[in-house]
Design a protein around this motif. Structure first.
Motif, PDB file in Angstrom:
ATOM      1  N   UNK A 311       0.830  -1.206   0.000  1.00 49.02           N
ATOM      2  CA  UNK A 311       0.000   0.000   0.000  1.00 49.02           C
ATOM      3  C   UNK A 311       0.864   1.255   0.000  1.00 49.02           C
ATOM      4  N   UNK A 312       1.896   1.268   0.843  1.00 47.45           N
ATOM      5  CA  UNK A 312       2.728   2.465   0.933  1.00 47.45           C
ATOM      6  C   UNK A 312       3.569   2.676  -0.304  1.00 47.45           C
ATOM      7  N   UNK A 313       3.941   1.567  -0.940  1.00 53.05           N
ATOM      8  CA  UNK A 313       4.649   1.689  -2.225  1.00 53.05           C
ATOM      9  C   UNK A 313       3.772   2.467  -3.201  1.00 53.05           C
ATOM     10  N   UNK A 314       2.516   2.043  -3.332  1.00 51.49           N
ATOM     11  CA  UNK A 314       1.621   2.697  -4.302  1.00 51.49           C
ATOM     12  C   UNK A 314       1.238   4.107  -3.870  1.00 51.49           C
ATOM     13  N   UNK A 315       1.001   4.290  -2.572  1.00 52.28           N
ATOM     14  CA  UNK A 315       0.665   5.623  -2.085  1.00 52.28           C
ATOM     15  C   UNK A 315       1.769   6.625  -2.409  1.00 52.28           C
ATOM     16  N   UNK A 316       3.018   6.187  -2.194  1.00 54.65           N
ATOM     17  CA  UNK A 316       4.151   7.079  -2.438  1.00 54.65           C
ATOM     18  C   UNK A 316       4.243   7.430  -3.918  1.00 54.65           C
ATOM     19  N   UNK A 317       4.074   6.409  -4.759  1.00 53.47           N
ATOM     20  CA  UNK A 317       4.107   6.651  -6.207  1.00 53.47           C
ATOM     21  C   UNK A 317       2.998   7.626  -6.598  1.00 53.47           C
TER      22      UNK A 317
ATOM     23  N   UNK B 334       8.318  -3.961 -13.698  1.00 55.70           N
ATOM     24  CA  UNK B 334       9.217  -3.546 -12.615  1.00 55.70           C
ATOM     25  C   UNK B 334       8.462  -3.442 -11.291  1.00 55.70           C
ATOM     26  N   UNK B 335       7.227  -2.961 -11.369  1.00 56.76           N
ATOM     27  CA  UNK B 335       6.423  -2.793 -10.152  1.00 56.76           C
ATOM     28  C   UNK B 335       6.220  -4.139  -9.449  1.00 56.76           C
ATOM     29  N   UNK B 336       5.937  -5.169 -10.227  1.00 56.41           N
ATOM     30  CA  UNK B 336       5.648  -6.453  -9.572  1.00 56.41           C
ATOM     31  C   UNK B 336       6.904  -6.986  -8.880  1.00 56.41           C
ATOM     32  N   UNK B 337       8.085  -6.678  -9.451  1.00 55.14           N
ATOM     33  CA  UNK B 337       9.335  -7.081  -8.779  1.00 55.14           C
ATOM     34  C   UNK B 337       9.568  -6.278  -7.508  1.00 55.14           C
ATOM     35  N   UNK B 338       9.338  -4.963  -7.608  1.00 49.76           N
ATOM     36  CA  UNK B 338       9.550  -4.104  -6.434  1.00 49.76           C
ATOM     37  C   UNK B 338       8.568  -4.480  -5.317  1.00 49.76           C
ATOM     38  N   UNK B 339       7.360  -4.830  -5.721  1.00 48.93           N
ATOM     39  CA  UNK B 339       6.367  -5.230  -4.713  1.00 48.93           C
ATOM     40  C   UNK B 339       6.854  -6.436  -3.920  1.00 48.93           C
ATOM     41  N   UNK B 346      13.000  -6.406   1.953  1.00 48.26           N
ATOM     42  CA  UNK B 346      14.349  -6.191   1.430  1.00 48.26           C
ATOM     43  C   UNK B 346      14.559  -4.725   1.078  1.00 48.26           C
ATOM     44  N   UNK B 347      13.455  -4.009   0.903  1.00 46.73           N
ATOM     45  CA  UNK B 347      13.538  -2.620   0.466  1.00 46.73           C
ATOM     46  C   UNK B 347      12.397  -1.858   1.116  1.00 46.73           C
ATOM     47  N   UNK B 348      12.633  -0.599   1.448  1.00 46.26           N
ATOM     48  CA  UNK B 348      11.523   0.174   2.003  1.00 46.26           C
ATOM     49  C   UNK B 348      10.582   0.570   0.872  1.00 46.26           C
ATOM     50  N   UNK B 349       9.292   0.693   1.165  1.00 47.33           N
ATOM     51  CA  UNK B 349       8.336   1.093   0.126  1.00 47.33           C
ATOM     52  C   UNK B 349       8.745   2.403  -0.543  1.00 47.33           C
ATOM     53  N   UNK B 350       9.410   3.269   0.235  1.00 47.29           N
ATOM     54  CA  UNK B 350       9.742   4.599  -0.274  1.00 47.29           C
ATOM     55  C   UNK B 350      10.919   4.538  -1.225  1.00 47.29           C
ATOM     56  N   UNK B 351      11.923   3.694  -0.885  1.00 47.21           N
ATOM     57  CA  UNK B 351      13.057   3.508  -1.794  1.00 47.21           C
ATOM     58  C   UNK B 351      12.574   2.880  -3.093  1.00 47.21           C
ATOM     59  N   UNK B 352      11.712   1.866  -2.990  1.00 46.51           N
ATOM     60  CA  UNK B 352      11.188   1.195  -4.184  1.00 46.51           C
ATOM     61  C   UNK B 352      10.387   2.172  -5.037  1.00 46.51           C
ATOM     62  N   UNK B 356      11.103   3.331  -9.014  1.00 44.87           N
ATOM     63  CA  UNK B 356      10.103   3.208 -10.080  1.00 44.87           C
ATOM     64  C   UNK B 356       9.824   4.561 -10.730  1.00 44.87           C
ATOM     65  N   UNK B 357       9.814   5.613  -9.912  1.00 43.17           N
ATOM     66  CA  UNK B 357       9.553   6.949 -10.457  1.00 43.17           C
ATOM     67  C   UNK B 357      10.707   7.399 -11.346  1.00 43.17           C
ATOM     68  N   UNK B 358      11.937   7.063 -10.945  1.00 43.80           N
ATOM     69  CA  UNK B 358      13.097   7.389 -11.791  1.00 43.80           C
ATOM     70  C   UNK B 358      13.012   6.646 -13.121  1.00 43.80           C
ATOM     71  N   UNK B 359      12.675   5.358 -13.027  1.00 42.31           N
ATOM     72  CA  UNK B 359      12.540   4.555 -14.245  1.00 42.31           C
ATOM     73  C   UNK B 359      11.487   5.160 -15.168  1.00 42.31           C
ATOM     74  N   UNK B 360      10.369   5.563 -14.588  1.00 38.06           N
ATOM     75  CA  UNK B 360       9.273   6.116 -15.379  1.00 38.06           C
ATOM     76  C   UNK B 360       9.695   7.407 -16.082  1.00 38.06           C
TER      77      UNK B 360
END
Lengths: 367, 367
Positions: A311-317, B334-339, B346-352, B356-360
């Motif tokens: 959820x937080x991944x998507x919220x942040x995006x 990429x999103x499904x991998x980051x999820x 392994x990664x914070x939602x914010x780093x992930x 993804x935003x950089x990639x986009x």
């Protein structure tokens, strides 16, 4: 000593914005000043934080809150290193309208938790704190025992900007507190807009503090808070207030009947407590322990945390995608013109939106 | 003839998905087939639509619903030409749980409105209709009088995709119906998720249909619907049901007390009606007329419409910005991998999210 004559009036002061006091103790200020003199060493910070050093924890949270890109980068490195050591805690959200006695309850609850060997971190989400100058948790005198307790860490809400920004910082602070050895995280919020939903989406257990008195239980329903609650604690259940508190408990139980079974399979409960006289506090913790054994056994505890991460991944995006658009100067200018055209019925909202989106695409490509 | 023995059971069939019937009459099918044989002439469509030609209205709504970019472009041109002729109507949202008798009420209300000289268009928002195959308004036999009425136009919900998409199409259809001369627009929805909020945000008046029976009024509160209602009509207030209906009215009135004064300065009212026996219908319209004179006089009617336009501008932008991101194939991968990384801590939602935003950003620039 608290005012014995009107003990319940005490927390009403919360409504006033109060100047934000120093939120770290003098030792840690000296520590930070020492850090500031020489370049900050990320590895040293990480090492000390993982050893349970509270000044390093405070310092890292300050980095998270900084708008300086270098600080942000450093903060992200530290969070990344903390992640494997985080997640080993229980996260408890606490909400209730101003005047319900949240600070007194957190003080009593926190003192009880440290007395049974817990390490307690208290964080807050208060998107209004930039205006009220951090009234939540700001008045340390309302938590005078807990603030001196070496097994407790109290940090007021990050100030400023959007709820999304404040939420992100609080959520990152949870990771840091856990890596620093805190096993019980209390996150306080006040009933302002969407902040309860944010706290609910980052905690394992959601506790609603209510007061005895007509209508309170319906206010909880109306604001959609009661639906999220795993427990309702009727505070100030003491002295002359006991009968009203028992009635409030009946009402709250009736209110809870309205909602369908929770995904956690947990049946929310209503308890009476007096934070001021410190009665009913152990019972609240016992209830939480029951909740944690149920949800850890049936798998909900872990599933919920995984879902919260997603959820937080998507919220942040989502928040960042919208910010990128609306904070672009050219777009802001064009938007205000299109808004006028749309309000005057010269253009459909959908046609105007398409024009702005086309403009934005050209801007991004030319950047 | 309706079933006299169990008249109230009739509308319960709504719960079943029913195959969507033809929603345009045979004349207009022939008309459309004629159009299809030769290239569609946008100007001719506009001209006929503005003259009140219903087949042209149907055809244009079909263009709005088409995913063909050429049809979309043509639709936008027509909407743009219709805008100066739109906006001269009242837009009424109607909601209520399945079984409450929405179709029967709309039939009775629509027939009454045409009898006093109104031209009535009935639209619907039902984001579930792609699954239930258009059960709302799909069963024309439930509106057998209105469907034959030459001063009424009935169009079922656009099917498929997101609530945002369905809402946009309905909102554009409102403009077309108004330009075609319909002065009273009824928009039906069913209590599914956010669809009531969508309807509320495109109408001048929001009507909640309730049934007599314990708990109904609290269900309205719980779902946040009662707060939006400008009127609550207790339907099926007839025969043996009268006493319960009167009690439901008392309950609903009590429920309405909980909410603060509306920005419109309108005090929501509760009425009794029997759509089946067509009693209380004129009173509902009288109430609406009171509402419209109040809000047109105090300026809220226009302010609200302006705000709604601004709201839809931003909603459209926000939805499209997010769709652009999530519907990109590289991002989806990429999103499904980051999820996974985020769910495994392994990664914070914010780093992930930042990655993804950089990639986009790189993807958009290279497009």
């Amino acid at each position: 000593m608290p005012n014995q004559k009107h003990p319940h009036k005490k927390s009403l002061h919360e409504i006033d914005g109060i100047s934000q006091p120093d939120f770290i103790n003098q030792d840690s200020i000296q520590n930070i000043q020492k850090f500031r003199r020489k370049p900050l060493n990320t590895d040293a910070l990480i090492q000390k934080l993982l050893q349970g050093d509270i000044p390093s924890l405070s310092k890292t949270i300050t980095l998270i809150e900084s708008t300086n890109p270098k600080h942000q980068e450093q903060a992200h490195k530290i969070i990344q290193s903390c992640l494997p050591h985080a997640n080993k805690s229980v996260r408890i959200g606490i909400t209730g309208v101003p005047g319900v006695g949240k600070s007194t309850f957190i003080e009593a609850f926190g003192m009880y938790l440290t007395s049974i060997g817990k390490k307690v971190a208290v964080l807050a989400i208060d998107p209004s704190s930039s205006i009220s100058r951090g009234s939540i948790l700001g008045d340390k005198t309302r938590m005078e025992d807990l603030v001196k307790n070496e097994n407790a860490f109290i940090r007021p809400s990050a100030s400023g900007e959007s709820l999304g920004g404040v939420s992100r910082k609080t959520r990152e602070s949870i990771i840091l507190c856990e890596a620093c050895g805190f096993d019980t995280i209390l996150i306080e919020t006040v009933g302002v807009g969407q902040s309860e939903t944010a706290v609910h989406s980052m905690t394992d257990f959601f506790l609603l503090l209510n007061l005895a008195g007509a209508g309170d239980e319906l206010q909880g329903i109306k604001r959609g808070i009661m639906e999220m609650a795993d427990a309702i604690v009727i505070n100030k259940a003491d002295g002359d207030n006991m009968d009203r508190a028992r009635n409030a408990k009946l009402d709250a139980n009736r209110g809870l009947q309205l909602f369908p079974m929770k995904e956690s399979q947990w049946k929310p409960r209503v308890l009476l407590a007096s934070a001021y006289y410190r009665t009913g506090i152990a019972e609240v913790w016992q209830l939480l322990e029951n909740y944690f054994s149920l949800t850890k056994e049936n798998g909900y505890f872990e599933t919920n945390r995984n879902n919260q991460n997603a959820y937080w991944l998507k919220e942040t995006i989502n928040e960042q995608l919208l910010l990128n658009f609306y904070e672009n100067n050219v777009i802001a200018e064009a938007l205000s013109q299109e808004e006028k055209a749309v309000q005057n019925n010269e253009k459909s909202p959908f046609a105007a939106a398409n024009e702005l989106l086309d403009l934005y695409e050209r801007i991004v490509k030319s950047m």
